[in-house]
Every structure is written in structure tokens, then in C-alpha cells.
Design an enzyme around this catalytic site. Sequence first.
Site, PDB file in Angstrom:
ATOM      1  N   HIS A 101       0.818  -1.218   0.000  1.00 51.98           N
ATOM      2  CA  HIS A 101       0.000   0.000   0.000  1.00 51.98           C
ATOM      3  C   HIS A 101       0.853   1.271   0.000  1.00 51.98           C
ATOM      4  CE1 HIS A 101       1.039   0.848   4.197  1.00 51.98           C
ATOM      5  NE2 HIS A 101       0.925  -0.462   4.396  1.00 51.98           N
TER       6      HIS A 101
ATOM      7  N   GLU B 128      -1.914  -7.261   7.436  1.00 46.74           N
ATOM      8  CA  GLU B 128      -0.589  -7.187   8.033  1.00 46.74           C
ATOM      9  C   GLU B 128      -0.529  -8.095   9.258  1.00 46.74           C
ATOM     10  OE1 GLU B 128       2.457  -7.100   8.006  1.00 46.74           O
ATOM     11  OE2 GLU B 128       2.923  -4.962   7.654  1.00 46.74           O
TER      12      GLU B 128
END
Length: 227
Positions: A38, A115
Site C-alpha cells: 500500500h 498485516e
Amino acid sequence: MTRATKQQRREQQESQRARKVAAAMVPSVRTEFVLIRHGETDWNKERRLQGQEKPGPPLNKLGFQQTEMLSRVLLQRYDHFDAVFSSDLLRTVQTAQALAAPYQAQVHEHPGLRERHMGLLQGLTYAEAPVKQPMAWATLYSDGSSTRIPGGGESLDDLQERITAALLEIASWHPGKRVLVVSHGGALHAVHRAARGFEAKGKVMNCSISVLLVEPTQLTPKQQQLL
């Protein structure tokens, strides 16, 4: 060379050619993953541990600029994506939506692409964490890959098993296709470890590109290989 030997050699050569033609006619079941980290968030800039804090910080101004630049690069390299997947955390969803728009593709959110869960360390900066949560901080930098971070955090083994299972699942949905996946730095490090068998050096930069071919085998999911 006898006539029988020549005939056998011709038959052998014809058999080899036939096998090559047959192999070329079988469509590949390998899924091509284009893996993206990202864009930048303020928490990245502040060196704050993001983990799975939900919804998590949004992209900042630089993060959106990085995503725009990456979008132009992808359009130069790839004429299409058969599917687009993202972690369900805000920073990855925003990145994926911006990258998918030029391809008129829908973004599918998958929690398996998140994550690593940082437990008690989530939301703390790298300066704060060793002071406020010394045990959890020590766990983060321990040598053991099976040690979980206190406070509901994951071990490196947990992360690798989860991200591998997510990619294999997506590959089973899209065999022989090209799939864009937006995930996170720690998760992409785990993908490298699963695919190559060793830890990657350095940092996975924001909006960096990695390419992975995944080929499911006839073995159990845990035995399936990332190539």
C-alpha cells in the site's frame, strides 16, 4: 546404423514432438500474482506500528501520489487483471481502488491478506514501544519464528501460514489468470519467505511491485507449493 534403429529414432523424435505440442496446448494453471504494498500513511511517516488496527490510518498525500504513479506504471506493463484483491484494512483498500479503477475492476477484500497482528505494540511508535511494552518489543525482535506477540499478536509462522493460505485460496479461484493483490510490508516479507525459503533483506517499500507465480499441486493445502 540398421533400418530398425533408424525407425526407432524417428519414432522417438516424433513422440517427443507430440509431447511438446500437447504440453503447449494445455493451458497453464499457474496464477500470476502482481503483489503491491500500500501507499504511505501518516503512521508510516511517524514510524508507528500499524498492524491490524481497524480500520487503520488512511493514505496521506504522498501515499495517494505514490498510488497515482504506480497506476501509470501498471498500465504500461499490464493490459489487464483478471481480478483484484486487497487486505480489508483502509490503507490497502484505498490503494487497490485507485489501481483497479483504470481497469474497471472490482476490488475484493480478503482478511487473510492483512498485516501481521502486532498485539500490544499496535499504535505505538518505534520509540514508544520498547519503553511502554518491553516484553512485547523483545518478542518482536526475538529469533524464534513461532513466538507470538503478547496481546493477541501473531508469530512469524502464524503470518506466513495465513498469507500463504490466502494466496493459495485466491489462486484456486483464478487458475491460469493474472491477479493484482494489495497487501502489507510484513505480509509480503512472509510471502517471500514461503516462496524462496529464506528471509528477504531490506524493506518492502510503499507501492513497490513483486511478481509471484503460484501453482497448486495435488497435495494438501499445507503441502502446496508457492513457486
